[in-house]
Design a protein around this motif. Structure first.
Motif, PDB file in Angstrom:
ATOM      1  N   ASP A  66      61.056  13.376 -27.086  1.00  0.00           N
ATOM      2  CA  ASP A  66      60.262  12.148 -26.994  1.00  0.00           C
ATOM      3  C   ASP A  66      60.956  11.100 -26.113  1.00  0.00           C
ATOM      4  OD1 ASP A  66      58.308  13.225 -28.666  1.00  0.00           O
ATOM      5  OD2 ASP A  66      59.344  12.499 -30.467  1.00  0.00           O
ATOM      6  N   ASN A  67      61.604  11.576 -25.066  1.00  0.00           N
ATOM      7  CA  ASN A  67      62.335  10.703 -24.162  1.00  0.00           C
ATOM      8  C   ASN A  67      61.388   9.710 -23.496  1.00  0.00           C
ATOM      9  OD1 ASN A  67      64.169   9.561 -22.449  1.00  0.00           O
ATOM     10  ND2 ASN A  67      64.293  11.306 -21.078  1.00  0.00           N
ATOM     11  N   ARG A  68      61.730   8.438 -23.591  1.00  0.00           N
ATOM     12  CA  ARG A  68      60.913   7.418 -22.946  1.00  0.00           C
ATOM     13  C   ARG A  68      61.544   6.940 -21.647  1.00  0.00           C
ATOM     14  NH1 ARG A  68      62.671   2.092 -24.438  1.00  0.00           N
ATOM     15  NH2 ARG A  68      64.396   2.198 -25.896  1.00  0.00           N
ATOM     16  N   PHE A  69      62.651   7.573 -21.262  1.00  0.00           N
ATOM     17  CA  PHE A  69      63.348   7.198 -20.046  1.00  0.00           C
ATOM     18  C   PHE A  69      63.059   8.212 -18.953  1.00  0.00           C
ATOM     19  CE2 PHE A  69      66.081   6.127 -23.713  1.00  0.00           C
ATOM     20  CZ  PHE A  69      65.906   4.759 -23.683  1.00  0.00           C
ATOM     21  N   SER A  70      62.800   7.734 -17.770  1.00  0.00           N
ATOM     22  CA  SER A  70      62.583   8.600 -16.619  1.00  0.00           C
ATOM     23  C   SER A  70      63.911   8.731 -15.884  1.00  0.00           C
ATOM     24  CB  SER A  70      61.524   7.997 -15.698  1.00  0.00           C
ATOM     25  OG  SER A  70      61.371   8.801 -14.568  1.00  0.00           O
ATOM     26  N   VAL A  71      64.617   9.828 -16.158  1.00  0.00           N
ATOM     27  CA  VAL A  71      65.927  10.051 -15.561  1.00  0.00           C
ATOM     28  C   VAL A  71      65.772  11.014 -14.385  1.00  0.00           C
ATOM     29  CG1 VAL A  71      68.277  10.878 -15.949  1.00  0.00           C
ATOM     30  CG2 VAL A  71      67.042   9.723 -17.805  1.00  0.00           C
ATOM     31  N   PRO A  72      66.055  10.551 -13.165  1.00  0.00           N
ATOM     32  CA  PRO A  72      65.910  11.438 -12.013  1.00  0.00           C
ATOM     33  C   PRO A  72      66.951  12.558 -12.053  1.00  0.00           C
ATOM     34  CG  PRO A  72      66.951   9.384 -11.337  1.00  0.00           C
ATOM     35  CD  PRO A  72      66.550   9.225 -12.776  1.00  0.00           C
ATOM     36  N   THR A  73      66.567  13.728 -11.567  1.00  0.00           N
ATOM     37  CA  THR A  73      67.511  14.853 -11.527  1.00  0.00           C
ATOM     38  C   THR A  73      68.430  14.754 -10.318  1.00  0.00           C
ATOM     39  OG1 THR A  73      65.881  16.203 -10.381  1.00  0.00           O
ATOM     40  CG2 THR A  73      66.005  16.426 -12.785  1.00  0.00           C
ATOM     41  N   GLU A  74      67.998  14.006  -9.296  1.00  0.00           N
ATOM     42  CA  GLU A  74      68.803  13.786  -8.095  1.00  0.00           C
ATOM     43  C   GLU A  74      68.812  12.297  -7.783  1.00  0.00           C
ATOM     44  OE1 GLU A  74      67.428  16.105  -4.828  1.00  0.00           O
ATOM     45  OE2 GLU A  74      67.581  17.991  -5.920  1.00  0.00           O
ATOM     46  N   ALA A  75      69.771  11.913  -6.947  1.00  0.00           N
ATOM     47  CA  ALA A  75      69.860  10.507  -6.559  1.00  0.00           C
ATOM     48  C   ALA A  75      68.679  10.122  -5.668  1.00  0.00           C
ATOM     49  CB  ALA A  75      71.160  10.261  -5.808  1.00  0.00           C
ATOM     50  N   PRO A  76      67.943   9.077  -6.027  1.00  0.00           N
ATOM     51  CA  PRO A  76      66.862   8.615  -5.159  1.00  0.00           C
ATOM     52  C   PRO A  76      67.429   8.200  -3.795  1.00  0.00           C
ATOM     53  CG  PRO A  76      66.686   7.635  -7.342  1.00  0.00           C
ATOM     54  CD  PRO A  76      68.015   8.323  -7.282  1.00  0.00           C
ATOM     55  N   VAL A  77      66.777   8.615  -2.738  1.00  0.00           N
ATOM     56  CA  VAL A  77      67.256   8.366  -1.370  1.00  0.00           C
ATOM     57  C   VAL A  77      67.527   6.878  -1.141  1.00  0.00           C
ATOM     58  CG1 VAL A  77      66.652   8.536   1.079  1.00  0.00           C
ATOM     59  CG2 VAL A  77      66.086  10.402  -0.480  1.00  0.00           C
ATOM     60  N   GLU A  78      66.646   6.033  -1.614  1.00  0.00           N
ATOM     61  CA  GLU A  78      66.789   4.597  -1.368  1.00  0.00           C
ATOM     62  C   GLU A  78      67.979   3.970  -2.093  1.00  0.00           C
ATOM     63  OE1 GLU A  78      63.889   5.059  -4.809  1.00  0.00           O
ATOM     64  OE2 GLU A  78      64.232   6.069  -2.895  1.00  0.00           O
ATOM     65  N   LEU A  79      68.575   4.694  -3.034  1.00  0.00           N
ATOM     66  CA  LEU A  79      69.721   4.160  -3.779  1.00  0.00           C
ATOM     67  C   LEU A  79      71.057   4.705  -3.285  1.00  0.00           C
ATOM     68  CD1 LEU A  79      68.277   4.221  -7.413  1.00  0.00           C
ATOM     69  CD2 LEU A  79      68.427   2.292  -5.824  1.00  0.00           C
ATOM     70  N   ARG A  80      71.017   5.626  -2.342  1.00  0.00           N
ATOM     71  CA  ARG A  80      72.263   6.198  -1.810  1.00  0.00           C
ATOM     72  C   ARG A  80      72.988   5.151  -0.977  1.00  0.00           C
ATOM     73  NH1 ARG A  80      69.709  12.097  -0.484  1.00  0.00           N
ATOM     74  NH2 ARG A  80      69.611  12.738  -2.668  1.00  0.00           N
ATOM     75  N   ASP A  81      74.301   5.122  -1.130  1.00  0.00           N
ATOM     76  CA  ASP A  81      75.130   4.104  -0.467  1.00  0.00           C
ATOM     77  C   ASP A  81      76.312   4.797   0.189  1.00  0.00           C
ATOM     78  OD1 ASP A  81      76.900   2.047   0.213  1.00  0.00           O
ATOM     79  OD2 ASP A  81      76.556   0.934  -1.641  1.00  0.00           O
ATOM     80  N   GLY A  82      76.322   4.840   1.518  1.00  0.00           N
ATOM     81  CA  GLY A  82      77.411   5.477   2.244  1.00  0.00           C
ATOM     82  C   GLY A  82      78.342   4.485   2.908  1.00  0.00           C
ATOM     83  N   ALA A  83      78.145   3.199   2.669  1.00  0.00           N
ATOM     84  CA  ALA A  83      78.958   2.165   3.312  1.00  0.00           C
ATOM     85  C   ALA A  83      80.357   2.103   2.704  1.00  0.00           C
ATOM     86  CB  ALA A  83      78.264   0.810   3.179  1.00  0.00           C
ATOM     87  N   PRO A  84      81.330   1.634   3.485  1.00  0.00           N
ATOM     88  CA  PRO A  84      82.690   1.504   2.951  1.00  0.00           C
ATOM     89  C   PRO A  84      82.778   0.416   1.892  1.00  0.00           C
ATOM     90  CG  PRO A  84      82.569   0.586   5.166  1.00  0.00           C
ATOM     91  CD  PRO A  84      81.227   1.215   4.873  1.00  0.00           C
ATOM     92  N   LEU A  85      83.912   0.375   1.218  1.00  0.00           N
ATOM     93  CA  LEU A  85      84.159  -0.672   0.233  1.00  0.00           C
ATOM     94  C   LEU A  85      84.089  -2.041   0.906  1.00  0.00           C
ATOM     95  CD1 LEU A  85      87.264   0.857  -1.607  1.00  0.00           C
ATOM     96  CD2 LEU A  85      84.952   0.634  -2.540  1.00  0.00           C
ATOM     97  N   ASP A  86      83.680  -3.047   0.148  1.00  0.00           N
ATOM     98  CA  ASP A  86      83.706  -4.417   0.644  1.00  0.00           C
ATOM     99  C   ASP A  86      85.171  -4.838   0.800  1.00  0.00           C
ATOM    100  OD1 ASP A  86      80.906  -4.748   0.657  1.00  0.00           O
ATOM    101  OD2 ASP A  86      80.904  -5.297  -1.465  1.00  0.00           O
ATOM    102  N   GLN A  87      85.461  -5.514   1.891  1.00  0.00           N
ATOM    103  CA  GLN A  87      86.830  -5.936   2.189  1.00  0.00           C
ATOM    104  C   GLN A  87      86.994  -7.419   1.912  1.00  0.00           C
ATOM    105  OE1 GLN A  87      89.300  -3.792   3.118  1.00  0.00           O
ATOM    106  NE2 GLN A  87      87.806  -2.144   2.845  1.00  0.00           N
ATOM    107  N   PRO A  88      88.167  -7.878   1.585  1.00  0.00           N
ATOM    108  CA  PRO A  88      89.361  -7.087   1.318  1.00  0.00           C
ATOM    109  C   PRO A  88      89.292  -6.467  -0.079  1.00  0.00           C
ATOM    110  CG  PRO A  88      89.847  -9.405   0.964  1.00  0.00           C
ATOM    111  CD  PRO A  88      88.417  -9.324   1.444  1.00  0.00           C
TER     112      PRO A  88
END
Length: 175
Positions: A66-88
């Motif tokens: 009776d799960n009421r949460f929609s848990v994606p099996t893969e990372a949604p494309v729009e949420l992927r983050d390939g940028a480096p860490l914020d500096q410093p």
């Protein structure tokens, strides 16, 4: 003295990243909300285990009856983050212990990091037949706490990126 909480509820960004060359990399978990950025240093092994445990938690939540949460099996494309860490990158502390949970009221994964503390006590519980079944870490009131709450889609994207960052270094066992 009260605990200093570096808290992020629905941050703009949560990533794991590194500074340095493979073999000499330092790992960080970093959260950003607006202009506020907080980094915490981690070990490579902690980073890998964190990703695995978040993945397991999400899989478990997805299979609850009776799960009421929609848990994606893969990372949604729009949420992927390939940028480096914020500096410093200026870590608040080095994580000694991590905890993980799920808040069903908000459908968020909760990640907490506690600083290294020489006063941590590990208590091993044993079964009736004398076999060790669980180790519990008793955490004294920490001076600082890093706490981040993220939705399940962001958590999948976090796992994906974290695994990529860990894999980008030298292979395990190479000295």
């Amino acid at each position: 003295m009260p605990t200093i909480v570096h808290g992020f509820d629905w941050p703009d960004r949560l990533v794991v990243g590194t500074v340095g060359r493979p073999g000499e990399r330092s790992f960080y978990i970093q959260a950003r909300d607006g202009r506020r950025v907080t980094s915490v240093a981690l070990e490579k092994e902690q980073t890998a285990v964190l990703a695995d445990k978040i993945d397991e938690l999400l899989d478990e939540v997805a299979t609850v009856e009776d799960n009421r949460f929609s848990v994606p099996t893969e990372a949604p494309v729009e949420l992927r983050d390939g940028a480096p860490l914020d500096q410093p990158v200026e870590p608040e502390f080095r994580a000694g212990a991590l905890s993980l949970g799920f808040d069903p009221a908000t459908a968020q994964v909760v990640i907490e990091a506690y600083p290294i503390d020489d006063e941590l006590e590990i208590v091993a519980e044993t079964s009736d037949d004398g076999e060790e079944i669980e180790a519990v870490v008793e955490i004294p009131e920490p001076a600082e706490l890093f706490q981040v709450k993220i939705p399940v889609g962001t958590a999948r994207a976090f796992v994906e990126r974290t695994r990529e960052v860990v894999a980008a270094g030298r292979p395990p066992g190479d000295a």
